[in-house]
Design an enzyme around this catalytic site. Structure first.
Site, PDB file in Angstrom:
ATOM      1  N   LYS A 120       0.826  -1.212   0.000  1.00 59.74           N
ATOM      2  CA  LYS A 120       0.000   0.000   0.000  1.00 59.74           C
ATOM      3  C   LYS A 120       0.862   1.264   0.000  1.00 59.74           C
ATOM      4  O   LYS A 120       0.630   2.186  -0.769  1.00 59.74           O
ATOM      5  CB  LYS A 120      -0.907   0.047   1.239  1.00 59.74           C
ATOM      6  CG  LYS A 120      -1.784  -1.166   1.436  1.00 59.74           C
ATOM      7  CD  LYS A 120      -2.684  -1.004   2.648  1.00 59.74           C
ATOM      8  CE  LYS A 120      -1.965  -0.896   3.983  1.00 59.74           C
ATOM      9  NZ  LYS A 120      -1.368  -2.142   4.489  1.00 59.74           N
ATOM     10  N   ARG A 177      12.439  -2.065  10.095  1.00 58.68           N
ATOM     11  CA  ARG A 177      11.500  -1.607  11.119  1.00 58.68           C
ATOM     12  C   ARG A 177      11.445  -2.600  12.269  1.00 58.68           C
ATOM     13  O   ARG A 177      11.479  -3.806  12.062  1.00 58.68           O
ATOM     14  CB  ARG A 177      10.104  -1.474  10.505  1.00 58.68           C
ATOM     15  CG  ARG A 177       9.747  -0.046  10.184  1.00 58.68           C
ATOM     16  CD  ARG A 177       8.505   0.032   9.365  1.00 58.68           C
ATOM     17  NE  ARG A 177       7.373  -0.677   9.961  1.00 58.68           N
ATOM     18  CZ  ARG A 177       6.194  -0.804   9.368  1.00 58.68           C
ATOM     19  NH1 ARG A 177       5.992  -0.287   8.173  1.00 58.68           N
ATOM     20  NH2 ARG A 177       5.223  -1.447   9.947  1.00 58.68           N
ATOM     21  N   ARG A 234       0.826  -9.433  13.379  1.00 59.14           N
ATOM     22  CA  ARG A 234       0.190  -8.379  12.571  1.00 59.14           C
ATOM     23  C   ARG A 234      -0.772  -8.982  11.550  1.00 59.14           C
ATOM     24  O   ARG A 234      -1.830  -8.417  11.267  1.00 59.14           O
ATOM     25  CB  ARG A 234       1.261  -7.524  11.889  1.00 59.14           C
ATOM     26  CG  ARG A 234       1.904  -6.539  12.877  1.00 59.14           C
ATOM     27  CD  ARG A 234       3.246  -6.046  12.423  1.00 59.14           C
ATOM     28  NE  ARG A 234       3.193  -5.321  11.178  1.00 59.14           N
ATOM     29  CZ  ARG A 234       4.242  -5.166  10.364  1.00 59.14           C
ATOM     30  NH1 ARG A 234       5.413  -5.694  10.674  1.00 59.14           N
ATOM     31  NH2 ARG A 234       4.114  -4.489   9.257  1.00 59.14           N
ATOM     32  N   ARG A 251      -8.643   0.709  10.137  1.00 58.75           N
ATOM     33  CA  ARG A 251      -8.119  -0.638  10.264  1.00 58.75           C
ATOM     34  C   ARG A 251      -9.102  -1.553  10.994  1.00 58.75           C
ATOM     35  O   ARG A 251      -8.787  -2.714  11.247  1.00 58.75           O
ATOM     36  CB  ARG A 251      -6.829  -0.591  11.051  1.00 58.75           C
ATOM     37  CG  ARG A 251      -5.628  -1.140  10.291  1.00 58.75           C
ATOM     38  CD  ARG A 251      -4.451  -0.921  11.213  1.00 58.75           C
ATOM     39  NE  ARG A 251      -3.252  -1.584  10.832  1.00 58.75           N
ATOM     40  CZ  ARG A 251      -2.317  -1.066  10.064  1.00 58.75           C
ATOM     41  NH1 ARG A 251      -2.486   0.098   9.499  1.00 58.75           N
ATOM     42  NH2 ARG A 251      -1.205  -1.723   9.843  1.00 58.75           N
ATOM     43  N   ARG A 296      12.086  -6.267   3.597  1.00 60.35           N
ATOM     44  CA  ARG A 296      11.747  -4.844   3.556  1.00 60.35           C
ATOM     45  C   ARG A 296      12.824  -4.000   4.248  1.00 60.35           C
ATOM     46  O   ARG A 296      13.328  -4.350   5.296  1.00 60.35           O
ATOM     47  CB  ARG A 296      10.403  -4.631   4.248  1.00 60.35           C
ATOM     48  CG  ARG A 296      10.013  -3.178   4.364  1.00 60.35           C
ATOM     49  CD  ARG A 296       8.536  -2.978   4.287  1.00 60.35           C
ATOM     50  NE  ARG A 296       7.870  -3.280   5.533  1.00 60.35           N
ATOM     51  CZ  ARG A 296       6.549  -3.102   5.701  1.00 60.35           C
ATOM     52  NH1 ARG A 296       5.800  -2.674   4.704  1.00 60.35           N
ATOM     53  NH2 ARG A 296       5.993  -3.389   6.845  1.00 60.35           N
TER      54      ARG A 296
END
Ligand code: ADP
Length: 210
Positions: free
Chosen positions: A14, A158, A169, A90, A125
């Site tokens: 996203k 992160r 998550r 969310r 990532r």
């Protein structure tokens, strides 16, 4: 102003889609709830202190806390802008809070990626802590390893991108965020794109769908 919501699992791309298309079109404004929250944590504000524990555990922060941040961004946004809302709402409660803010909703685009692809994506990532640009070690590498193309800062992993937290998550996504698919389908607002086509085609598909 109107709003396009980006819906999708963590790591579905996203943020990459929204930052790519907004950098090429000044009418589009990318607002990432995760970036707002990480900014607050880094600054050590009261909101940041209240959010940190939930974020590190891969859980959602309190609805009112993130909703207030989004409300502030909406209030300071002027002119003929389409806001690309990435990471908010969310859950259904947040969707109701957003509706009560009264900004017209143009569409909700689901970026569809199978769970099996997500864990690999997040493992690779890398994120720029300064300008928030996102990279992937194989799918979207920076020109110089470990360095942001855009601002030259050193890329980081992160804190919540470790495999254990990613599992949590994903659970939160399926339990709390996925019900929004039905919620927005019923309102006739939901569109869906295949999020597994690579960054350039994903962005094109999103623009065509939104
Ligand atoms: P991702 O989409 O990759 O999970 P984000 O940057 O959107 O990452 O979010 C990181 C974390 O910030 C979430 O795991 C959660 O703790 C918090 N967060 C972000 N947006 C929201 C939201 N709308 N409601 C509650 N918590 C949120």
């Amino acid at each position: 102003m109107n709003i396009v919501i980006l819906l999708g699992a963590p790591g579905s791309g996203k943020g990459t889609i929204a930052s790519r298309i907004s950098s090429e079109n000044p009418q589009l404004k990318h607002v990432s709830s995760g970036d707002l929250l990480r900014g607050a944590v880094a600054k050590g504000t009261e909101a940041g202190k209240a959010a940190k524990e939930a974020m590190d555990a891969g859980q959602l922060v309190a609805d009112e806390l993130i909703a207030t941040m989004i409300k502030d961004v909406i209030a300071e946004t002027e002119g003929d802008v389409t806001m690309l809302l990435d990471g908010f709402p969310r859950n259904v409660k947040q969707a109701e809070i957003l509706e009560a803010m009264g900004v017209p909703l143009r569409s909700v685009v689901l970026v569809d990626v199978p769970d099996a692809a997500i864990e690999d994506r997040i493992a690779g990532r890398r994120t720029c802590p300064e300008c928030k640009a996102g990279y992937h070690v194989r799918a979207l590498p920076p020109k110089v390893e470990g360095i942001c193309d855009k601002c030259g800062a050193k890329l980081v992993v992160r804190k919540d991108d470790n495999p254990e937290t990613v599992k949590d998550r994903l659970k939160v996504y399926h339990a709390q965020t996925e019900p929004l698919i039905e919620y927005y389908t019923k309102k006739g607002l939901l569109r869906r794109i295949d999020g597994d086509q690579g960054p350039v085609k994903n962005a094109e598909a999103f623009l065509a769908a939104m």
